[in-house]
Scaffold this active site. Structure first.
Site, short mmCIF file in Angstrom:
data_model
loop_
_atom_site.label_atom_id
_atom_site.label_comp_id
_atom_site.label_asym_id
_atom_site.label_seq_id
_atom_site.Cartn_x
_atom_site.Cartn_y
_atom_site.Cartn_z
N ASP A 196 0.83 -1.21 0.00
CA ASP A 196 0.00 0.00 0.00
C ASP A 196 0.86 1.26 0.00
OD1 ASP A 196 1.00 -0.28 2.59
OD2 ASP A 196 -0.94 -0.80 3.46
N GLU A 225 -9.51 -2.21 5.66
CA GLU A 225 -10.09 -1.91 6.97
C GLU A 225 -11.32 -2.80 7.21
OE1 GLU A 225 -8.28 -0.20 8.77
OE2 GLU A 225 -7.62 1.71 7.90
N ASN A 271 -7.06 -3.08 14.60
CA ASN A 271 -8.46 -3.33 14.20
C ASN A 271 -8.59 -4.50 13.25
OD1 ASN A 271 -7.45 -2.33 11.83
ND2 ASN A 271 -8.88 -0.62 11.63
N HIS A 315 -6.90 -4.89 10.40
CA HIS A 315 -6.65 -4.64 8.97
C HIS A 315 -5.37 -5.34 8.51
CE1 HIS A 315 -4.33 -0.54 9.54
NE2 HIS A 315 -3.53 -1.55 9.65
#
Ligand code: PGA
Length: 253
Positions: A69, A145, A138, A140
């Site tokens: 990313d 996400e 979280n 990801h």
């Protein structure tokens, strides 16, 4: 084979184990395609690979790399861009051919098209042999996400509020954290032949436990890794603290 899980006494031990995986594939398949991750977790992996290059001649000359990313809105020379991170921590210190290193181009006028081109590029390189992953608190992976579908491909995404907060530690102020990124999708990641996820520290314990033993759900994108045939979770004791016993993580001392 499914998910294998190994717990190491420390972050450094876990990092060396991941460096071993990468060194092995570089030796066995010098033209391998590596999927690379950024963040604080893999820093010691890259430092170890650089040491091995310098001291034992670990050879990157034939390898190709694709990063997971990149932020939208940061030029490559920005101290927090992932292009800069990779140059500083790996590419600038080993003999990789820079023409074969790739990050999503987030400066294109048409970001959607740029993301599609990245997906095509990964696949036309023959797919990723070894994908290195971190995990967000979280759940990801990359910037996929919670809420991300399993069939997602490389695309422009909005960062979750929790990710913006978490990554603000690298910026002067939370307002400076980019709100968007281009990330490989879950299906892009799952198409890698082998996946190694490195997680260390107590802050990752919940996410790791849910990824390994929770339901496979969009609410926890890392749980999709349960659907892959060859995933290795490399953990330190703190990150493994909440993994239930039935997961049978092997421990090294
Ligand atoms: P970190 O990030 O290595 O900085 O904790 C991991 C991630 O968000 O994937």
């Amino acid at each position: 084979m499914g998910i294998q899980c190994t717990v190491y006494p420390s972050h450094d031990d876990a990092s060396r184990a991941v460096a071993d995986c990468i060194s092995t594939i570089l030796r066995e398949k010098p033209t391998c395609v590596l999927g690379l991750a950024t963040g604080s977790t893999p820093l010691e992996v890259y430092a170890e690979l650089v040491r091995r290059h310098q001291h034992t001649g670990l050879d990157f000359a034939g390898a190709s790399t694709f990063n997971l990313d990149e932020y939208v809105g940061l030029p490559p020379e920005h101290p927090q861009s992932y292009a800069r991170y990779m140059n500083e921590h790996l590419f600038g210190q080993v003999n990789v051919d820079r023409d074969r290193t790739h990050l999503p181009n987030t400066r294109a006028d048409d970001l959607g098209q740029s993301a599609q081109q990245y997906e095509t590029l990964v696949r036309s390189a023959g797919g990723v042999d070894l994908q290195l992953l971190g995990i967000g608190t979280n759940g990801h992976i990359g910037f996929n996400e919670p809420g991300t579908a399993e069939d997602s491909v490389t695309r422009v995404v909005d960062l979750a509020a929790s990710t913006i907060r978490s990554n603000s530690r690298f910026f002067e102020d939370e307002s400076e954290v980019p709100r968007q990124a281009i990330t490989m999708g879950i299906s892009t990641i799952l198409s890698a032949r082998k996946i190694v996820l490195l997680a260390t520290g107590q802050s990752k314990a919940d996410a790791v436990s849910a990824a390994l033993s929770g339901p496979v759900t969009r609410d926890n994108p890392a749980s999709f890794l349960q659907n892959h045939a060859d995933v290795h979770f490399v953990l330190d004791e703190a990150a493994a603290a909440l993994v239930p016993g039935h997961c049978r993580c092997s421990r090294t001392t």
